[in-house]
Enzyme design. Structure first.
Site, PDB file in Angstrom:
ATOM      1  N   CYS A  25      38.259  42.598  34.444  1.00 41.31           N
ATOM      2  CA  CYS A  25      38.813  43.941  34.768  1.00 41.31           C
ATOM      3  C   CYS A  25      40.097  43.625  35.198  1.00 41.31           C
ATOM      4  CB  CYS A  25      38.076  44.571  35.672  1.00 41.31           C
ATOM      5  SG  CYS A  25      37.334  43.587  37.200  1.00 41.31           S
TER       6      CYS A  25
ATOM      7  N   HIS B 249      40.724  43.181  45.556  1.00 41.54           N
ATOM      8  CA  HIS B 249      39.363  43.492  44.752  1.00 41.54           C
ATOM      9  C   HIS B 249      38.261  44.148  45.476  1.00 41.54           C
ATOM     10  CE1 HIS B 249      36.580  43.268  41.426  1.00 41.54           C
ATOM     11  NE2 HIS B 249      37.407  43.035  40.834  1.00 41.54           N
TER      12      HIS B 249
END
Length: 331
Positions: free
Chosen positions: A151, A178
């Site tokens: 991602c 994140h």
């Protein structure tokens, strides 16, 4: 004619892909003809219907004899320990979402079951090629096993491709802020990375990111010029890219950047003062926060948001469609 796909591994990405295909991407031309997961069907159906991040599914979810039924569409559900035990003849692409396809023997199981191609939802050295939409699309051809990278790589690589093409990147460093993931424990527990052994929802955790090495793979012309690290933070979804770069040309930077982002099929931008929850459910690989751009004497700082589950799952759908469109003889 719809692309026939099978989902192997019905975890966060597998479920999110199906949710996207049943809602925002229902007209994408993808037909899910099989799901395989070792967890019980009723548990998988429950987790698909009630999602702690995206909320309840906005439709009907039922189960039948060995099948998951979504808005009246019956999808055969299997609990095979190996894809090789299934008959996937006629399947164009297996979405390999178990997170365990790091070796060639595992990555090839979908092919052994009869599928034409396999798309892995993460980094894999076993893949024939790693492809990130908006960054290195041209490398996709007849390869049968493809990695969709990570991602974060899907968020960073298109931005770096854009910056290199428009301005020239001399060097840079990216920190991804994140959200926590299933690789981290909810309470302190041993992990390979000592910092990631700490409770995910209680601390900010400095750690590494696979995007650091994948950028060199996806963008070999930038190899060695951009480094990457991560800080895992106690939020359940939506992450951010904080990139500082030294560029060769910054003339008319803001206008040229806006034009380049607007021309990108996978990037977006916003001038509004948003926070991470505002980006939940966004399909772009990266949404640049224009107000966070900073120009120093020798560097430029850019900041962008990405829904690390929904955005990445949309790229999985895009990649599957592209793979399904490639004839066996090549482009």
């Amino acid at each position: 004619m719809s692309l026939r796909v099978a989902i192997n591994g019905f975890g966060r990405i597998g479920r999110t892909v199906l949710r996207a295909l049943a809602t925002a991407r229902k007209d994408a031309g993808v037909d899910v003809v099989a799901i395989n997961d070792i967890a019980p069907l009723d548990v998988c159906a429950y987790l698909f219907e009630f999602d702690s991040v995206f909320g309840p599914f906005p439709g009907r979810v039922e189960t039948g004899a060995g099948s998951l039924i979504v808005d009246g569409r019956t999808i055969p559900f299997h609990r095979a320990g190996s894809l090789a035990d299934l008959d996937l003849s006629g399947v164009g692409v297996v979405l390999e979402c178990t997170g365990h396809a790091g070796t060639r023997d595992v990555a090839e199981l979908g092919l052994a079951a009869g599928a034409a191609r396999v798309l892995i939802s993460g980094p894999s050295d076993a893949a024939d090629v790693t492809v990130v939409p908006g960054a290195n699309d041209a490398v996709l051809d007849t390869q049968r096993i493809v990695s969709a990278a990570s991602c974060t790589t899907n968020a960073l690589a298109p931005l770096l491709r854009l910056l290199e093409d428009a301005f020239g990147v001399e060097s840079g460093h990216m920190t991804t802020i994140h959200c926590y993931t299933g690789s981290q424990p909810t309470i302190d527990a041993p992990r390979g990375d000592a910092a990631r052994s700490r409770a995910a929802a209680l601390s900010m955790v400095p750690t590494g990111t696979s995007a650091g090495r994948l950028i060199d793979t996806v963008l070999p012309d930038l190899a060695g010029r951009v480094t990457a690290r991560a800080v895992r933070v106690p939020v359940p979804s939506v992450s951010a890219v904080d990139l500082t770069v030294r560029l060769r040309d910054r003339a008319d930077f803001d206008a040229r950047l806006r034009a380049a982002v607007d021309a990108s099929p996978v990037m977006g931008r916003t001038a509004r003062p948003l926070v991470s929850t505002d980006l939940r459910g966004r399909p772009e690989s990266l949404v640049l926060a224009e107000s966070e751009t900073v120009h120093g004497r020798d560097f430029t700082r850019l900041f962008g948001w990405y829904d690390n589950e929904w955005g990445f799952s949309n790229r999985m759908i895009d990649m599957a469609l592209r793979m399904g469109a490639v004839p066996q003889g090549g482009l």
